[in-house]
Every structure is written in structure tokens, then in C-alpha cells.
Scaffold this motif. Sequence first.
Motif, PDB file in Angstrom:
ATOM      1  N   ALA A 435      33.604  37.319  35.235  1.00 38.30           N
ATOM      2  CA  ALA A 435      32.489  38.248  35.384  1.00 38.30           C
ATOM      3  C   ALA A 435      32.710  39.466  34.492  1.00 38.30           C
ATOM      4  CB  ALA A 435      32.339  38.680  36.844  1.00 38.30           C
ATOM      5  N   VAL A 436      31.649  39.935  33.865  1.00 43.38           N
ATOM      6  CA  VAL A 436      31.710  41.076  32.957  1.00 43.38           C
ATOM      7  C   VAL A 436      31.084  42.275  33.658  1.00 43.38           C
ATOM      8  CG1 VAL A 436      31.004  42.004  30.728  1.00 43.38           C
ATOM      9  CG2 VAL A 436      31.616  39.585  30.935  1.00 43.38           C
ATOM     10  N   HIS A 437      31.898  43.283  33.934  1.00 48.18           N
ATOM     11  CA  HIS A 437      31.410  44.552  34.479  1.00 48.18           C
ATOM     12  C   HIS A 437      31.394  45.652  33.426  1.00 48.18           C
ATOM     13  CE1 HIS A 437      31.581  43.140  38.711  1.00 48.18           C
ATOM     14  NE2 HIS A 437      32.625  42.453  38.290  1.00 48.18           N
ATOM     15  N   GLU A 438      32.299  45.575  32.458  1.00 43.57           N
ATOM     16  CA  GLU A 438      32.407  46.560  31.396  1.00 43.57           C
ATOM     17  C   GLU A 438      32.283  45.838  30.057  1.00 43.57           C
ATOM     18  OE1 GLU A 438      32.581  49.403  28.946  1.00 43.57           O
ATOM     19  OE2 GLU A 438      32.659  49.958  31.054  1.00 43.57           O
ATOM     20  N   PRO A 439      31.236  46.141  29.258  1.00 40.92           N
ATOM     21  CA  PRO A 439      31.038  45.376  28.011  1.00 40.92           C
ATOM     22  C   PRO A 439      32.133  45.585  26.974  1.00 40.92           C
ATOM     23  CG  PRO A 439      29.519  47.226  28.123  1.00 40.92           C
ATOM     24  CD  PRO A 439      30.196  47.160  29.459  1.00 40.92           C
ATOM     25  N   SER A 440      32.916  46.653  27.091  1.00 39.36           N
ATOM     26  CA  SER A 440      33.979  46.885  26.112  1.00 39.36           C
ATOM     27  C   SER A 440      35.321  46.319  26.557  1.00 39.36           C
ATOM     28  CB  SER A 440      34.127  48.387  25.846  1.00 39.36           C
ATOM     29  OG  SER A 440      34.475  49.077  27.039  1.00 39.36           O
ATOM     30  N   GLU A 441      35.341  45.508  27.607  1.00 43.85           N
ATOM     31  CA  GLU A 441      36.592  44.907  28.073  1.00 43.85           C
ATOM     32  C   GLU A 441      37.143  43.962  27.005  1.00 43.85           C
ATOM     33  OE1 GLU A 441      39.506  45.199  30.214  1.00 43.85           O
ATOM     34  OE2 GLU A 441      37.801  45.676  31.503  1.00 43.85           O
ATOM     35  N   ILE A 442      38.463  43.906  26.916  1.00 40.88           N
ATOM     36  CA  ILE A 442      39.131  43.110  25.880  1.00 40.88           C
ATOM     37  C   ILE A 442      39.766  41.876  26.512  1.00 40.88           C
ATOM     38  CG2 ILE A 442      40.993  43.087  24.179  1.00 40.88           C
ATOM     39  CD1 ILE A 442      40.472  45.973  23.625  1.00 40.88           C
ATOM     40  N   LEU A 443      39.510  40.737  25.914  1.00 36.24           N
ATOM     41  CA  LEU A 443      40.147  39.481  26.313  1.00 36.24           C
ATOM     42  C   LEU A 443      41.425  39.299  25.511  1.00 36.24           C
ATOM     43  CD1 LEU A 443      40.011  36.604  27.721  1.00 36.24           C
ATOM     44  CD2 LEU A 443      38.863  35.849  25.622  1.00 36.24           C
ATOM     45  N   THR A 444      42.526  39.054  26.200  1.00 32.78           N
ATOM     46  CA  THR A 444      43.828  38.855  25.559  1.00 32.78           C
ATOM     47  C   THR A 444      44.329  37.457  25.877  1.00 32.78           C
ATOM     48  OG1 THR A 444      44.330  41.212  25.807  1.00 32.78           O
ATOM     49  CG2 THR A 444      46.162  39.744  25.300  1.00 32.78           C
ATOM     50  N   VAL A 445      44.701  36.722  24.848  1.00 30.99           N
ATOM     51  CA  VAL A 445      45.277  35.380  24.995  1.00 30.99           C
ATOM     52  C   VAL A 445      46.651  35.406  24.331  1.00 30.99           C
ATOM     53  CG1 VAL A 445      45.031  32.923  24.509  1.00 30.99           C
ATOM     54  CG2 VAL A 445      42.995  34.314  24.983  1.00 30.99           C
ATOM     55  N   ALA A 446      47.690  35.232  25.131  1.00 28.80           N
ATOM     56  CA  ALA A 446      49.065  35.219  24.636  1.00 28.80           C
ATOM     57  C   ALA A 446      49.609  33.799  24.713  1.00 28.80           C
ATOM     58  CB  ALA A 446      49.947  36.167  25.454  1.00 28.80           C
TER      59      ALA A 446
END
Length: 805
Positions: A435-446
Amino acid sequence: FSHRFGQCFAAMALEDEVNEVDRVNKDDTVQSTPRVTKTKSPFSLRMCGGSDTESLPPATPRAESRAEWGEEEDSKESEESTAEGTLPASPQQPPDSPEKGTKDFAAPQLDTELAEPPAIKQAKGDTASPNKAKTPKTPKKEGDGSTEEQAKPAAEYVEYKETTSRAQSTHWQVPSLKYLHIKLLEGVCPAMDITGTSDPFVVVDTGVHKWKSKTIEETLMPIWDEDAIVGVVDPSDVKDGAAIPKCMQQDYVQIECWDADLAQDDIIATVRIPFKDIPGYDEPIPEADVTAVWYTLEVEDTLVDAFMDSGLGKLMTSIIAPAPEPTSAKVKQKNKKALDKERVHDLQGQGDLSARGEGSCRLKFAMWFDHEYYPNLPSSPIAQLQVGMENCHLMRRPGKAQRRPMMVINYGKHWVRVATDENSHALYDNTFTFAVHEPSEILTVAVFDDRSDMLIPHGPLFMGKFRVRTSTLGTNKKVTSKQPIYKLVGGKPRLHGKVTLSLTLESAGHVPIVAAMFAPPLKDHRYWNPIPADQERKIDLLYRKAERAFLLEQRGAMGLDEDMVDPILDDKKTAFKMSTFMANIQRVVEALGPLGQAASHFDDLCEWKDWKYSLKVNICVSLSIWFAAYLPHIFVLMLLRAFLTGYFVPGGPGSKVSPMDAGLYGGVDKEASAKEFAMELEAEGVQTDKGNSDSDDKQDEQAKSLIEEYNAMMGLLSTIQDGLGMGAGMLERLACFHTWAEPRISGIITIIFVAVLCLLNQLPIRPILIGVALFVLRHPKLRDPIPPPPVNMIFRLPSRADRML
């Protein structure tokens, strides 16, 4: 062989029958009845070498990906590519040949039934009318290794969901931070010193955060009048049966009253109040509805009390007469700086001040969960982000051993560990929905190498990561991209592999996302009544520690450890790093590059190195001065041209996922194989030759004496590093408008430019400019602490900091 040969002849006989039916259809005079379409056996095409590939059964995604990556590698080519810092090229297998190491397709049964004409199927209700228009498919766009597809918006958003046919991943959700508002007013405490008074102060402990009030000296009726915000993490917010660390197990707030002494502070009394009994726990409550209450604390037995109750203590008390307790008026006069003139204090408990240690301890304070200090997030999600993992290709271990890829995904409060694959060419069909609450959230894949299969098991080895900001994705566009995996080895980027994934930002429309981009990140009350800077930094630091403790508590076969958590949480730290410092300097230089180019270009114009070009510029400048009224039109046209140029890029806006920026660190290191091999052996516990490292006691003493100077110097360098990054980030965000890095905002600005260009002759330019200047230079009393919407939008735009290693 004879069995397959017989099946081949049977397939050929069936094709002859189909061809006969086709010939009859051609001779048919009735045009309204469509002809019978012939069907070829997939087995006959595969065994007899047919060229019609449309009838072949579709290969599974695993087979296609194996063919793409290639299981077998040439050893010599792999060594050369490893030395150059690139991925080894895998030979492509022919489409009709079975993959090596996998089972061949099973021979399907021959379908002896002929296809019915569509008219008959329509009569039976099997198919629609042949004249019915088909739904056109959205073509894919190619651009920088990314593909785009049009996706349908979701009917209902979900907080988290995983769809897969493989082993389920492990998911955790970090509890949110709550803000406990405390207004400590006054109190009555027993005497703890020989003089018959106390030096009381109050400590509020929530398990995660401790707050200490100021000390009121030599009084039994202290008046504090302090206002504090304390961070709280409620253990009841932990979901999915996750393990709870010790710092989060406390489900109450403990308030302690202490007596300050020179040698050691003495505790006077304590009280515990469960979180659920505090106002505002479930629903917001206005501050006006919260009233201060007197709380009776449980007095603690101390060694001092036991001594003073003894005969020797009573003798000393009789010899040293206690000082007379000042009246309440004198107490108020002494603490007049702490008094609130608008409120009349209700001092109580004077009757308990007769004898030392025998009186009760009472505190008057107001306490509630203040929702006005929570982040300004919408109550329901504005969109949802779908992350589809397709495959992962990693370089082999030293000695050409297979790596075991394992990935950890972090999006906001969600942490996911994907199951380990046993092949360096890992294949996935996992789709995660957040779910997206903040459009500037960053997705991190390690990405990690799971080394638990070694003879001596070791922890996972970090291979690299990449980050994607949500606002850079187009609405309802499925973007498939291959992301390179970089890792800094000795300050230089090293390519370790690639990850192929698809990203889709599903939303019912652009309006919710655009509105969230312009909304302030905090609520209005927090701007008018901000938390003190030092207190806010402490709350953030303690919450990051609690978040890390929560994640490290999730251990086990599919759990997390510090080797997985720290590389992701490292982005939130502001410690000084030489590589980051130099990268920020390069960001500033490149962001200011157009100004330097313009300055050098101006020198060339003045020197008339190219006389034709200089003559043209002089003519243009003369015409622009003569027709100065049209300068705004020219300026807007130039901006509109820049925006339109950025729109017509390969793939279109919102269809490209930029990789991590290895150019900030000098490019990919092609000679890091030996250096990386030594570092990996060291990580596995193998000692390498580093020379003598004998320590001297005198050197240790000198090092301890220089710790404070070192910390001060590193703090200064960290401040300079953050300042450079902030300045470069602001310039990079402004450059995002014409590059369409955030397609929705760039589209709005383009529409504004078109409207301004059309109405430019009708707009009063001078009054508008005067009004803007007066608004910027207005009096401080007329200023609003709430940041304007354009400022909120700019700080949510992407920058190169999102792609730094």
C-alpha cells in the motif's frame, strides 16, 4: 525411435485430413460461413521440423528465463568477463532444443477433433460475433532496457499481499512510532535529605524513550511546568506473530520521582500507567479535553530511610534541627520563573510534610497520545505498488562455485525476505503488493549470497542493492527493468549481477497522488508547536535503534540478521564517508555545470572565435531589446520546448527505472577481482596477510585521549557532507521538471505554461510581479510556518541521492 517415428506419421496423416478440409472450404460458395482453420499438432512440428511456431505449447517462465540467462558458461569467457567487471555472456539455446539439465516437453496427445466454424460456435454461445471489435492491446515501449505495459487499476487497495507459486516469503511490519504528550505541572514529595527537604526530578520511561525533567532544589512542593513529547512503540501493534525485542515489550509508561544527590540519586516513588488507559490511545482527542490529574506514586523503601528510622538516625536528626519549611507563598516566589501566570496551581498535601519519609508522593500532570504530532498521511492508501520479481543473476563465487541468491525488500514499514534460490541464475515468480501512503517512499531491494550451505556456515554476504522512488513511476504502467547490482569495494563500484523485476503503480487516478505530493509532510499543529530540535533528533535516533532491534529479533531459518539489516538501514545514517563526500562534491559540480558552460560560452562569444555565431547572437540580443515586450513569450516558449523535449523520450515519461549511479564513484572498477576476493575471504573468517599489528599501551592511551577531537572533526565533516548533498539535491530536483522524472508534476507544469502563453497578453505582468515580491518580503508576523505546497512538492521529487551507493 520407432515409437516416435510412428507418432510422426500419425501427425502427418492428421495434417493431410486438415488440408483436405481446408480445400473443401475454399471451394465452398457460401461466403458468410468462415472456413475451418487448420490446426497442426505441436508434437508433429517439434518432431518433424515444422516452422510454424505459433502452435507450439508456450514455454514456462522458468524455461524461458533459463534460456535467457544460460545455465552453461564458457570458463575462459567467464574469467575474461570477471576481470573486466562485466557479466559473463551466456550462449543462447535454440528454441526447439530442450534446455540442458531440464526435462524435455512431454508429448501432448493428438487432438483428432476439427475446429468448428465460428458461426456454429456463436449459435452454441461459445464465442462472440465475428463482427464484434476486439480489444486492442497496448503496445510496449522500449527505452534503456525497460519495457512498459498498460495496467488496470486495482479495485481495492491492500496493505500487503504476496502472490507466488513458490515458497512463501517472510514478511514483517515494523510498529509505528507514537507520540506521548506530557505536561508535568507540580508535585508533593517527602523529605529525602537530612535538612528535611528534597531535590526532586521526574523520569518518564516508555521502554523506547526516557525523558528527564529539570531538578527543583530544596523543596517538598516542586513546580516544574514542563512540556515534553516522548516516543512510544506499542507492543500490541506488532503483527503476524513477530518476535518482540526487550525494548518494545513494555506496554506501560513508568513515571519515577527521584531525589538528586551528589554521590548517587535516590528513587522516591514510582507509578505505572498502561498505554491502553492513556487518553488518545485508540482515537484522537483534542488537547482542550485533556485535564491534569493528581497521581499517587508508590513510595520506594531505601537504605537512607532504614538508617534514619534507626536510633542513630533519630539521634542525628535531633542534633541537626531541620530547616523550617517555607510557606507556599515563598515556594511560589522561589519558582516564579516556572509558574504559568494564566493558571492557578493547586498545591496539596501540606499535611504530609510533618516527618521525613512518612509523607506520600503525588504528582500532577496531564498525559495523552497526541495525534497532531503523527505524520500527515492519508487515512487510506492512495495507491498500491506491485513488485514482480522475475530473475536474479549473480557472479560466481571465488573458485567458480554457485552462489545462492537471497533478497530482502524494504518498503516503508514493510520488510520481506525472499526464499533462497540454489542457483546463481535464480528465477522467481513472486509478486508483492504494498500500500502506498506516501508517494515519495523509496523501494529498496538488497541482494545477498546465502552462505549457510558452506562446510563452515557463514552469514549472508551483501552483494549490492538498488532503490526506486515511487513517484518516478507512471500511473497504471507496468515497467519491466533490469537493474545492475553494484557494491563499493575499496571505494569503487563493483558489478555483482543483475535483477529483473517489474514495477506497477496502480491508482484510481492521478489526483490522489498529485494531492499527496503537494501536501505538507507534517500536520499543521506540529509547525505551530514544533518539537525542540534536540528532542526530535533523540526521538528519531531512539526509534531507529528500536527498529533495528525489532528486525534483529526476527531470527531463524527465514529470519533476518545484522548482515541483512545494516546494509539497508545504512541509508538513514548521516555518518561521514569519504566516498559519499566526494560523490556529493561531484553532484554539485555537475549540477552547476550548465552555468560554467554558459560562462565559457560567453567568453567565446566575446572573443568572436566563430564570427558568424557571434554576429547572430548580437542580432538576436538587439532584437530582443527592441521588442522587449515579447521577452516573456520567448521565455515561456523556451521552457515549453524544454518540457516537450523531455516528454518525447524513448519509452515515454514514467516508463524508465534509473539504475544506481556508479558514475559518481568513478565508474565500475574493472580490476577489483583480487581485492574483492581477499575481502570475501576475510568475511568468511580466513586470515589474510595484513602485516604486523602489534599494539602499544602508550598508543592506546593516546588514541583514547584523541577520541573527542576525532568525533568533533567527524561531526564537522558530516555536516559539510550533508550540506553539499542538500544543495546538490535541490538543484537536481529542479532539473526533474523538464526531464519528466515525476511525470504527473511535469504534466501539470506543462499545462500551466501553455495556459500562460495563451493568456500572456491579457495578464498584468507588472502587478503580478509586484505582488510576488511583496509576498516574499512580507513581515514575519504575516508569515505562516506551514511550508507552501510548491515547497512540499519539490522536496518529494527524486534526486541522485536516491541512486547513491
